[in-house]
Design a protein around this motif. Structure first.
Motif, PDB file in Angstrom:
ATOM      1  N   ALA A   1       0.830  -1.205   0.000  1.00 56.72           N
ATOM      2  CA  ALA A   1       0.000   0.000   0.000  1.00 56.72           C
ATOM      3  C   ALA A   1       0.864   1.255   0.000  1.00 56.72           C
ATOM      4  O   ALA A   1       0.572   2.219  -0.725  1.00 56.72           O
ATOM      5  CB  ALA A   1      -0.944  -0.002   1.199  1.00 56.72           C
ATOM      6  N   ARG A   2       1.924   1.247   0.796  1.00 59.42           N
ATOM      7  CA  ARG A   2       2.787   2.440   0.843  1.00 59.42           C
ATOM      8  C   ARG A   2       3.516   2.629  -0.481  1.00 59.42           C
ATOM      9  O   ARG A   2       3.583   3.748  -1.003  1.00 59.42           O
ATOM     10  CB  ARG A   2       3.787   2.331   1.996  1.00 59.42           C
ATOM     11  CG  ARG A   2       4.700   3.520   2.119  1.00 59.42           C
ATOM     12  CD  ARG A   2       3.928   4.819   2.313  1.00 59.42           C
ATOM     13  NE  ARG A   2       4.850   5.928   2.533  1.00 59.42           N
ATOM     14  CZ  ARG A   2       4.503   7.188   2.505  1.00 59.42           C
ATOM     15  NH1 ARG A   2       3.247   7.527   2.283  1.00 59.42           N
ATOM     16  NH2 ARG A   2       5.388   8.129   2.701  1.00 59.42           N
ATOM     17  N   LEU A   3       4.068   1.561  -1.031  1.00 58.43           N
ATOM     18  CA  LEU A   3       4.781   1.674  -2.300  1.00 58.43           C
ATOM     19  C   LEU A   3       3.836   2.098  -3.414  1.00 58.43           C
ATOM     20  O   LEU A   3       4.189   2.931  -4.259  1.00 58.43           O
ATOM     21  CB  LEU A   3       5.485   0.363  -2.640  1.00 58.43           C
ATOM     22  CG  LEU A   3       6.612  -0.051  -1.685  1.00 58.43           C
ATOM     23  CD1 LEU A   3       7.143  -1.421  -2.059  1.00 58.43           C
ATOM     24  CD2 LEU A   3       7.718   0.992  -1.656  1.00 58.43           C
ATOM     25  N   GLN A   4       2.623   1.554  -3.423  1.00 59.96           N
ATOM     26  CA  GLN A   4       1.627   1.924  -4.429  1.00 59.96           C
ATOM     27  C   GLN A   4       1.251   3.399  -4.301  1.00 59.96           C
ATOM     28  O   GLN A   4       1.161   4.119  -5.290  1.00 59.96           O
ATOM     29  CB  GLN A   4       0.388   1.035  -4.295  1.00 59.96           C
ATOM     30  CG  GLN A   4      -0.632   1.247  -5.395  1.00 59.96           C
ATOM     31  CD  GLN A   4      -0.115   0.809  -6.753  1.00 59.96           C
ATOM     32  OE1 GLN A   4       0.462  -0.256  -6.884  1.00 59.96           O
ATOM     33  NE2 GLN A   4      -0.317   1.653  -7.752  1.00 59.96           N
ATOM     34  N   GLU A   5       1.037   3.830  -3.067  1.00 56.39           N
ATOM     35  CA  GLU A   5       0.690   5.234  -2.821  1.00 56.39           C
ATOM     36  C   GLU A   5       1.776   6.165  -3.355  1.00 56.39           C
ATOM     37  O   GLU A   5       1.485   7.168  -4.022  1.00 56.39           O
ATOM     38  CB  GLU A   5       0.504   5.458  -1.312  1.00 56.39           C
ATOM     39  CG  GLU A   5       0.315   6.908  -0.917  1.00 56.39           C
ATOM     40  CD  GLU A   5       0.456   7.125   0.586  1.00 56.39           C
ATOM     41  OE1 GLU A   5       0.539   8.303   0.972  1.00 56.39           O
ATOM     42  OE2 GLU A   5       0.482   6.150   1.363  1.00 56.39           O
ATOM     43  N   LEU A   6       3.026   5.840  -3.077  1.00 55.89           N
ATOM     44  CA  LEU A   6       4.136   6.694  -3.534  1.00 55.89           C
ATOM     45  C   LEU A   6       4.285   6.651  -5.049  1.00 55.89           C
ATOM     46  O   LEU A   6       4.616   7.663  -5.672  1.00 55.89           O
ATOM     47  CB  LEU A   6       5.430   6.287  -2.822  1.00 55.89           C
ATOM     48  CG  LEU A   6       5.417   6.518  -1.300  1.00 55.89           C
ATOM     49  CD1 LEU A   6       6.668   5.935  -0.664  1.00 55.89           C
ATOM     50  CD2 LEU A   6       5.264   7.993  -0.962  1.00 55.89           C
ATOM     51  N   ALA A   7       4.030   5.489  -5.643  1.00 59.03           N
ATOM     52  CA  ALA A   7       4.101   5.376  -7.105  1.00 59.03           C
ATOM     53  C   ALA A   7       2.993   6.222  -7.743  1.00 59.03           C
ATOM     54  O   ALA A   7       3.232   6.904  -8.753  1.00 59.03           O
ATOM     55  CB  ALA A   7       3.998   3.920  -7.538  1.00 59.03           C
ATOM     56  N   GLU A   8       1.814   6.200  -7.165  1.00 51.39           N
ATOM     57  CA  GLU A   8       0.702   6.996  -7.686  1.00 51.39           C
ATOM     58  C   GLU A   8       0.986   8.490  -7.574  1.00 51.39           C
ATOM     59  O   GLU A   8       0.546   9.270  -8.409  1.00 51.39           O
ATOM     60  CB  GLU A   8      -0.599   6.637  -6.971  1.00 51.39           C
ATOM     61  CG  GLU A   8      -1.124   5.275  -7.374  1.00 51.39           C
ATOM     62  CD  GLU A   8      -2.275   4.791  -6.510  1.00 51.39           C
ATOM     63  OE1 GLU A   8      -2.744   5.544  -5.616  1.00 51.39           O
ATOM     64  OE2 GLU A   8      -2.707   3.637  -6.717  1.00 51.39           O
TER      65      GLU A   8
END
Length: 175
Positions: free
Chosen positions: A147-154
């Motif tokens: 979730a954190r990596l996805q959030e930062l990628a977004e």
């Protein structure tokens, strides 16, 4: 090149630093030292990646150097550089900190497994693959990491997509 730190030598360094401090200091430790002290993983590291939570590292520097000289370890045994990457940590990382040392004036807390894994994915170096796999064996909550990596990628944070790809490779047994 400095000799690798061990659990015992890291604790001795924290004990010696505690004796040098005039005011309370709380450190957040990451990297190999956190993996060793908080999570029982055998890694090779020559410094302690740490930053003070509420004070200036510059204020600690004389005491850090004095401890290095006294113990015969590198004068920069306490390395605050990783703080520049702390912005990638989930906002609730503090809820997963593990206290690894508590002295008279010094408290040292290590990042939780999930948070170390986020940072290892961002570093994405060859040497981080083995560390990341070792962290995966500790059975972290991968939903937090993803979730954190996805959030930062977004948000298109530089390096976030590479970190997410690194994580996906790890989670699928690759990397």
């Amino acid at each position: 090149m400095s000799a690798p730190l061990t659990v015992a030598s890291a604790r001795r360094a924290f004990e010696a630093l505690d004796l040098e401090l005039a005011t309370p200091v709380s450190l957040v430790v990451g990297g190999g030292t956190a993996m060793m002290l908080a999570h029982g993983l055998s890694v090779r590291t020559t410094d302690v990646d740490a930053y003070p939570r509420s004070s200036s590292f510059d204020a600690l520097l004389p005491a850090v150097r004095k401890v290095g000289r006294a113990l015969g370890i590198a004068p920069d045994w306490l390395n605050p550089h990783y703080e520049t990457f702390a912005h990638v940590l989930p906002v609730d990382y503090g809820s997963r900190l593990v206290t690894v040392f508590r002295g008279r004036r010094l408290e040292v807390s290590a990042l939780g497994v999930e948070d170390l894994l986020v940072m290892k994915c961002f570093a994405g170096r060859e040497k981080d693959v083995g560390h990341a796999r070792a962290l995966l064996r500790k059975r972290p909550d991968l939903r937090i990491v993803e979730a954190r990596l996805q959030e930062l990628a977004e948000r298109r944070l530089k390096g976030a997509q590479d970190a997410l790809d690194f994580f996906d490779d790890l989670a699928q047994g690759g990397a």
